[in-house]
Design a protein around this motif. Structure first.
Motif, PDB file in Angstrom:
ATOM      1  N   ASN A 142      44.848 -38.040   8.749  1.00  0.00           N
ATOM      2  CA  ASN A 142      43.388 -38.015   8.654  1.00  0.00           C
ATOM      3  C   ASN A 142      42.728 -38.311   9.994  1.00  0.00           C
TER       4      ASN A 142
ATOM      5  N   ALA B 126      40.298 -36.227  12.611  1.00  0.00           N
ATOM      6  CA  ALA B 126      39.056 -36.770  13.167  1.00  0.00           C
ATOM      7  C   ALA B 126      39.057 -36.691  14.692  1.00  0.00           C
TER       8      ALA B 126
ATOM      9  N   SER C 270      34.232 -27.313  12.468  1.00  0.00           N
ATOM     10  CA  SER C 270      34.954 -28.574  12.358  1.00  0.00           C
ATOM     11  C   SER C 270      36.144 -28.485  11.414  1.00  0.00           C
TER      12      SER C 270
ATOM     13  N   ALA D 275      39.761 -29.662  12.416  1.00  0.00           N
ATOM     14  CA  ALA D 275      40.421 -30.693  11.620  1.00  0.00           C
ATOM     15  C   ALA D 275      41.817 -30.245  11.188  1.00  0.00           C
TER      16      ALA D 275
ATOM     17  N   VAL E 165      39.587 -41.905  19.195  1.00  0.00           N
ATOM     18  CA  VAL E 165      38.303 -41.561  18.562  1.00  0.00           C
ATOM     19  C   VAL E 165      37.229 -42.563  18.949  1.00  0.00           C
TER      20      VAL E 165
ATOM     21  N   TYR F 212      28.573 -38.365  14.821  1.00  0.00           N
ATOM     22  CA  TYR F 212      29.882 -38.307  14.173  1.00  0.00           C
ATOM     23  C   TYR F 212      30.453 -39.689  13.865  1.00  0.00           C
TER      24      TYR F 212
ATOM     25  N   TRP G 258      32.941 -40.328  11.118  1.00  0.00           N
ATOM     26  CA  TRP G 258      34.334 -39.926  11.259  1.00  0.00           C
ATOM     27  C   TRP G 258      35.214 -41.067  11.773  1.00  0.00           C
TER      28      TRP G 258
ATOM     29  N   GLY H 129      34.694 -43.019   7.687  1.00  0.00           N
ATOM     30  CA  GLY H 129      34.662 -42.159   6.501  1.00  0.00           C
ATOM     31  C   GLY H 129      33.531 -42.545   5.589  1.00  0.00           C
TER      32      GLY H 129
ATOM     33  N   THR I 268      38.951 -34.570   5.729  1.00  0.00           N
ATOM     34  CA  THR I 268      38.421 -35.304   6.873  1.00  0.00           C
ATOM     35  C   THR I 268      37.225 -34.583   7.485  1.00  0.00           C
TER      36      THR I 268
ATOM     37  N   GLY J 185      35.134 -37.545   6.901  1.00  0.00           N
ATOM     38  CA  GLY J 185      35.759 -38.458   7.844  1.00  0.00           C
ATOM     39  C   GLY J 185      37.070 -38.993   7.304  1.00  0.00           C
ATOM     40  N   PRO J 186      37.786 -39.779   8.132  1.00  0.00           N
ATOM     41  CA  PRO J 186      39.092 -40.301   7.694  1.00  0.00           C
ATOM     42  C   PRO J 186      38.953 -41.390   6.639  1.00  0.00           C
TER      43      PRO J 186
END
Length: 335
Positions: A100, A104, A121, A125, A166, A180, A183, A186, A253, A257-258
């Motif tokens: 995940n 991201a 995206s 991903a 990230v 974002y 992300w 999540g 994701t 998001g994760p």
């Protein structure tokens, strides 16, 4: 033998019925709970077109996060079930194994350096998820065999590295961080219905592929030699399983998001009713995954009023006991 089989079928039917009821309750709770609470009757009136404008507006704002919760919860739960089956590892989970957060990382990279938009995206991903799968398997395998301890450690390393990346990118590019930041953890909040429709085709493909692999996963559980003797090709099953996990985790994701622990906890819960048969386990995961994700999201709205906690934070709290149970079961099997 016949009596035991009948008992197993009865328990599975009970699990399916409970999952359907819980899914309905979690959807109603997701639509009704928030800064403005809605009664079930108000929700029904609004759906049937007889509600007032204010209730319609409140309900419309919660529909996208509920739909995303359903499809993302199903995707993550099935991805976890497939991973646990193909690796024969009860600790397998797309979140814990870095898949995940790998997705991201790819999304944040595209946004920071290439200015990609939301419609791109999903593909980013998927690329990030595939790269993470390859890295984890390469680090965690020895002579082509993935050991339980090695692959868990490899997943932890990949998760830590991608998470740090990230956060570093997000902090280095404030604009990217603002757009974002969900992300990083999540979240179902603030997502549009277009985001749900964008990832839905990928998740359908991933679910169909995973369900088709269920017989092959059952044979892999007997060992590669037995599976080969029964006409199965273990390498093909593993490759297709990796593809289905990458599609499901990557698309999920890209949408929210994760999110950790859904893929770990739900298969263990479903297995109590389905047993080890993946033909029963994976369909039950499709129903129970959204239950865990939606109820975690609702809980995050309730305990932090008038603000709310991101669903990625809440699933970590809910999933931690599942991780503890899985570790105890793993230790018991080794004795």
């Amino acid at each position: 033998m016949a009596e035991r089989r009948a008992h197993g079928s009865g328990r599975y039917a009970l699990g399916v019925a409970a999952a359907v009821v819980l899914l309905g309750i979690s959807i109603i709770a997701s639509l009704g709970v928030g800064s403005k609470a809605l009664e079930p009757g108000q929700i029904i009136d609004s759906i049937t077109g007889s509600g007032d404008d204010y209730v319609d507006a409140v309900l419309a704002s919660r529909v996208p996060r509920t739909i995303l919760g359903v499809i993302v919860g199903a995707a993550l739960a099935v991805a976890g079930g497939v991973m646990q089956g193909v690796t024969r590892n009860p600790l397998a989970d797309p979140g814990l194994f870095g898949i995940n957060v790998g997705a991201a990382a790819a999304i944040v990279t595209g946004a920071a350096f290439f200015g990609t938009v939301a419609s791109s995206s999903v593909w980013l991903a998927l690329i990030g998820a595939v790269v993470a799968v390859i890295i984890v398997y390469a680090l965690g395998s020895s002579r082509g065999q993935a050991g339980t301890t090695r692959i868990v450690l490899a997943g932890a390393v990949v998760t830590a590295v991608f998470s740090a990346y990230v956060q570093a990118i997000s902090l280095s590019f404030p604009d990217v961080f603002d757009a974002y930041r969900f992300w990083v953890v999540g979240s179902l909040a603030g997502r549009s219905i277009e985001q749900a429709w964008l990832i839905l085709p990928f998740i359908i493909v991933g679910l169909v592929l995973a369900l088709g692999l269920a017989p092959g996963l059952n044979m892999l559980a007997l060992g590669d030699d037995v599976a080969t003797a029964l006409g199965q090709r273990p390498v093909v099953v593993r490759l297709l399983s990796g593809a289905s996990v990458a599609i499901l985790a990557g698309a999920a994701t890209a949408g929210v998001g994760p999110v950790l622990f859904v893929g770990l906890a739900v298969p263990h819960i479903a297995r109590m009713f389905s047993g080890p048969d993946h033909r029963r386990l994976l369909p039950l995961c499709i129903a129970l995954g959204p239950v865990l994700l939606l109820l975690s999201d609702v809980l995050g709205r309730v305990i932090a009023r008038p603000d709310e906690l991101m669903v990625g934070v809440m699933t970590a709290f809910v999933g931690a006991p599942a991780l503890f149970i899985a570790l105890r079961r793993l230790r018991g099997e080794r004795r």
